[in-house]
Write a protein that holds these residues in place. Sequence first.
Motif, PDB file in Angstrom:
ATOM      1  N   MET A  68       0.838  -1.193   0.000  1.00 46.78           N
ATOM      2  CA  MET A  68       0.000   0.000   0.000  1.00 46.78           C
ATOM      3  C   MET A  68       0.878   1.251   0.000  1.00 46.78           C
ATOM      4  SD  MET A  68      -2.953   1.086   2.744  1.00 46.78           S
ATOM      5  CE  MET A  68      -3.794  -0.472   2.509  1.00 46.78           C
ATOM      6  N   THR A  69       0.638   2.168  -0.940  1.00 46.56           N
ATOM      7  CA  THR A  69       1.424   3.379  -1.037  1.00 46.56           C
ATOM      8  C   THR A  69       1.156   4.293   0.147  1.00 46.56           C
ATOM      9  OG1 THR A  69       1.294   3.245  -3.451  1.00 46.56           O
ATOM     10  CG2 THR A  69       1.973   5.349  -2.504  1.00 46.56           C
ATOM     11  N   THR A  70       2.210   4.864   0.691  1.00 55.12           N
ATOM     12  CA  THR A  70       2.053   5.802   1.804  1.00 55.12           C
ATOM     13  C   THR A  70       1.488   7.110   1.291  1.00 55.12           C
ATOM     14  OG1 THR A  70       3.941   4.836   2.970  1.00 55.12           O
ATOM     15  CG2 THR A  70       3.251   7.048   3.640  1.00 55.12           C
ATOM     16  N   PRO A  71       0.329   7.550   1.784  1.00 52.00           N
ATOM     17  CA  PRO A  71      -0.255   8.802   1.302  1.00 52.00           C
ATOM     18  C   PRO A  71       0.504  10.013   1.830  1.00 52.00           C
ATOM     19  CG  PRO A  71      -1.584   7.909   3.079  1.00 52.00           C
ATOM     20  CD  PRO A  71      -0.528   6.879   2.782  1.00 52.00           C
ATOM     21  N   THR A  72       0.431  11.088   1.068  1.00 54.40           N
ATOM     22  CA  THR A  72       1.048  12.355   1.465  1.00 54.40           C
ATOM     23  C   THR A  72      -0.048  13.320   1.888  1.00 54.40           C
ATOM     24  OG1 THR A  72       2.903  12.050  -0.052  1.00 54.40           O
ATOM     25  CG2 THR A  72       2.457  14.298   0.706  1.00 54.40           C
ATOM     26  N   LEU A  73       0.078  13.838   3.109  1.00 52.49           N
ATOM     27  CA  LEU A  73      -0.907  14.773   3.638  1.00 52.49           C
ATOM     28  C   LEU A  73      -0.279  16.135   3.848  1.00 52.49           C
ATOM     29  CD1 LEU A  73      -2.777  12.781   6.453  1.00 52.49           C
ATOM     30  CD2 LEU A  73      -3.117  12.722   3.986  1.00 52.49           C
ATOM     31  N   LEU A  74      -1.034  17.173   3.537  1.00 56.76           N
ATOM     32  CA  LEU A  74      -0.693  18.531   3.940  1.00 56.76           C
ATOM     33  C   LEU A  74      -1.711  18.928   4.990  1.00 56.76           C
ATOM     34  CD1 LEU A  74       0.832  21.214   3.729  1.00 56.76           C
ATOM     35  CD2 LEU A  74      -0.666  21.833   1.813  1.00 56.76           C
ATOM     36  N   LEU A  75      -1.294  18.963   6.247  1.00 55.26           N
ATOM     37  CA  LEU A  75      -2.171  19.313   7.364  1.00 55.26           C
ATOM     38  C   LEU A  75      -2.105  20.818   7.576  1.00 55.26           C
ATOM     39  CD1 LEU A  75      -3.980  18.675   9.798  1.00 55.26           C
ATOM     40  CD2 LEU A  75      -1.907  18.153  11.112  1.00 55.26           C
ATOM     41  N   VAL A  76      -3.213  21.485   7.319  1.00 50.04           N
ATOM     42  CA  VAL A  76      -3.281  22.944   7.411  1.00 50.04           C
ATOM     43  C   VAL A  76      -3.986  23.316   8.713  1.00 50.04           C
ATOM     44  CG1 VAL A  76      -4.019  25.070   6.269  1.00 50.04           C
ATOM     45  CG2 VAL A  76      -3.406  23.046   4.903  1.00 50.04           C
ATOM     46  N   GLY A  77      -3.196  23.702   9.697  1.00 48.79           N
ATOM     47  CA  GLY A  77      -3.744  24.038  11.004  1.00 48.79           C
ATOM     48  C   GLY A  77      -3.480  22.932  11.999  1.00 48.79           C
ATOM     49  N   CYS A  78      -2.845  23.290  13.107  1.00 47.31           N
ATOM     50  CA  CYS A  78      -2.468  22.291  14.110  1.00 47.31           C
ATOM     51  C   CYS A  78      -2.935  22.734  15.491  1.00 47.31           C
ATOM     52  CB  CYS A  78      -0.956  22.078  14.085  1.00 47.31           C
ATOM     53  SG  CYS A  78      -0.500  20.351  14.145  1.00 47.31           S
ATOM     54  N   GLY A  79      -4.177  23.215  15.543  1.00 46.98           N
ATOM     55  CA  GLY A  79      -4.770  23.589  16.828  1.00 46.98           C
ATOM     56  C   GLY A  79      -5.307  22.366  17.534  1.00 46.98           C
ATOM     57  N   LYS A  80      -6.423  22.526  18.236  1.00 45.59           N
ATOM     58  CA  LYS A  80      -6.952  21.416  19.031  1.00 45.59           C
ATOM     59  C   LYS A  80      -7.305  20.215  18.162  1.00 45.59           C
ATOM     60  CE  LYS A  80      -8.672  24.028  23.028  1.00 45.59           C
ATOM     61  NZ  LYS A  80      -8.142  25.323  22.649  1.00 45.59           N
ATOM     62  N   MET A  81      -8.085  20.443  17.089  1.00 45.70           N
ATOM     63  CA  MET A  81      -8.512  19.317  16.270  1.00 45.70           C
ATOM     64  C   MET A  81      -7.398  18.847  15.357  1.00 45.70           C
ATOM     65  SD  MET A  81     -11.193  17.427  16.080  1.00 45.70           S
ATOM     66  CE  MET A  81     -10.111  16.018  16.001  1.00 45.70           C
ATOM     67  N   GLY A  82      -6.732  19.787  14.683  1.00 47.34           N
ATOM     68  CA  GLY A  82      -5.627  19.406  13.815  1.00 47.34           C
ATOM     69  C   GLY A  82      -4.520  18.713  14.588  1.00 47.34           C
ATOM     70  N   GLY A  83      -4.238  19.209  15.793  1.00 53.42           N
ATOM     71  CA  GLY A  83      -3.216  18.585  16.625  1.00 53.42           C
ATOM     72  C   GLY A  83      -3.617  17.199  17.075  1.00 53.42           C
ATOM     73  N   ALA A  84      -4.919  17.019  17.378  1.00 53.15           N
ATOM     74  CA  ALA A  84      -5.398  15.693  17.773  1.00 53.15           C
ATOM     75  C   ALA A  84      -5.221  14.692  16.634  1.00 53.15           C
ATOM     76  CB  ALA A  84      -6.865  15.769  18.190  1.00 53.15           C
ATOM     77  N   LEU A  85      -5.568  15.107  15.419  1.00 47.42           N
ATOM     78  CA  LEU A  85      -5.405  14.229  14.264  1.00 47.42           C
ATOM     79  C   LEU A  85      -3.931  13.929  14.014  1.00 47.42           C
ATOM     80  CD1 LEU A  85      -8.031  15.783  11.845  1.00 47.42           C
ATOM     81  CD2 LEU A  85      -8.189  13.570  12.990  1.00 47.42           C
ATOM     82  N   MET A  86      -3.094  14.953  14.118  1.00 48.44           N
ATOM     83  CA  MET A  86      -1.655  14.759  13.911  1.00 48.44           C
ATOM     84  C   MET A  86      -1.110  13.713  14.866  1.00 48.44           C
ATOM     85  SD  MET A  86       1.447  17.486  14.548  1.00 48.44           S
ATOM     86  CE  MET A  86       1.185  17.355  16.331  1.00 48.44           C
ATOM     87  N   ARG A  87      -1.439  13.838  16.143  1.00 49.64           N
ATOM     88  CA  ARG A  87      -0.934  12.888  17.140  1.00 49.64           C
ATOM     89  C   ARG A  87      -1.454  11.477  16.883  1.00 49.64           C
ATOM     90  NH1 ARG A  87      -1.779  17.589  20.078  1.00 49.64           N
ATOM     91  NH2 ARG A  87      -3.874  16.969  20.756  1.00 49.64           N
ATOM     92  N   GLY A  88      -2.708  11.413  16.456  1.00 51.30           N
ATOM     93  CA  GLY A  88      -3.265  10.105  16.141  1.00 51.30           C
ATOM     94  C   GLY A  88      -2.594   9.469  14.939  1.00 51.30           C
ATOM     95  N   TRP A  89      -2.353  10.259  13.900  1.00 50.66           N
ATOM     96  CA  TRP A  89      -1.737   9.719  12.686  1.00 50.66           C
ATOM     97  C   TRP A  89      -0.302   9.265  12.920  1.00 50.66           C
ATOM     98  CZ3 TRP A  89      -4.234  14.252   9.673  1.00 50.66           C
ATOM     99  CH2 TRP A  89      -5.496  13.850   9.193  1.00 50.66           C
ATOM    100  N   VAL A  90       0.484  10.090  13.600  1.00 51.23           N
ATOM    101  CA  VAL A  90       1.904   9.737  13.750  1.00 51.23           C
ATOM    102  C   VAL A  90       2.097   8.541  14.673  1.00 51.23           C
ATOM    103  CG1 VAL A  90       2.675  12.090  13.268  1.00 51.23           C
ATOM    104  CG2 VAL A  90       2.300  11.386  15.638  1.00 51.23           C
ATOM    105  N   SER A  91       1.106   8.252  15.526  1.00 47.14           N
ATOM    106  CA  SER A  91       1.234   7.095  16.412  1.00 47.14           C
ATOM    107  C   SER A  91       0.541   5.859  15.852  1.00 47.14           C
ATOM    108  CB  SER A  91       0.653   7.428  17.792  1.00 47.14           C
ATOM    109  OG  SER A  91      -0.721   7.747  17.693  1.00 47.14           O
TER     110      SER A  91
END
Length: 270
Positions: A1-24
Amino acid sequence: MTTPTLLLVGCGKMGGALMRGWVSSPNPPRLFILDRKIQDAPAGSTVFRTPEEITDDVQPDIIVLAVKPAGAEPMLKALRNVLGSRMDKAALLSVMAGKSCEKLAEWCGRADMPIIRTMPNTPSSVGAGSTGLYASPHVSKAQKELAIRLMEQVGAVVPVPHEEDLRSVIAIAGSAPAYVFLLAELLEKTGQELGLEKKAARTLVRSMIYGVGKMLHELPDEAETLRKNVTSPNGTTAAALNVFMAEENWPRLVPLAAEAAIKRSRELDD
């Protein structure tokens, strides 16, 4: 499966929650982050402070828009100016309440821009989120499947057939963690008023909520059945539930709270 490329625009409460979830998650995406204030970017990610810093080699599969609604229009227009035709090769995944697919596509400068609107919640940061997802007609099957797969990395995903359904998702899942946190807050405070030490009240309440969540998640029983199972006739739980279930209390307040959330989501569309 190809690793997708994401551009996360905004790293506040919700964006930060998603970021932490994705990287873990077991299969983290290749992550580019656009945020002026982020302090601790995860290892392996690339951070841009402004759209103009985005380098020519960035070709996102999905642009995740996690800014406040008021900042969405100028941000999308800036991204169009910087990314140009690269934006046409991406889908836009919005995590904002309000702001329709039609409006987001307009700000992207492309009427047929593939738009995916999601309503995740903050438990996504610990891999236990709940997300409603709507894909506009311009989203390809592959793009929708990728969006679902990404959001499943941070919790449960429920695709909905109509964009309007997202308002209900906001009311009963997107905003709802705050309702449970409020219940925990009030129970902890009441425990202390009844004579428990703060640490004891905190431990009892939080372990109880965790256990209840685990039962709801793992057992096949309806919530009503689980409630009745723990409620002995004329016992202490029944006495407490008689207060909560009085017509003017929870049976009336929960629908009123949901209606207030839905009303506010409509106001955010303007």
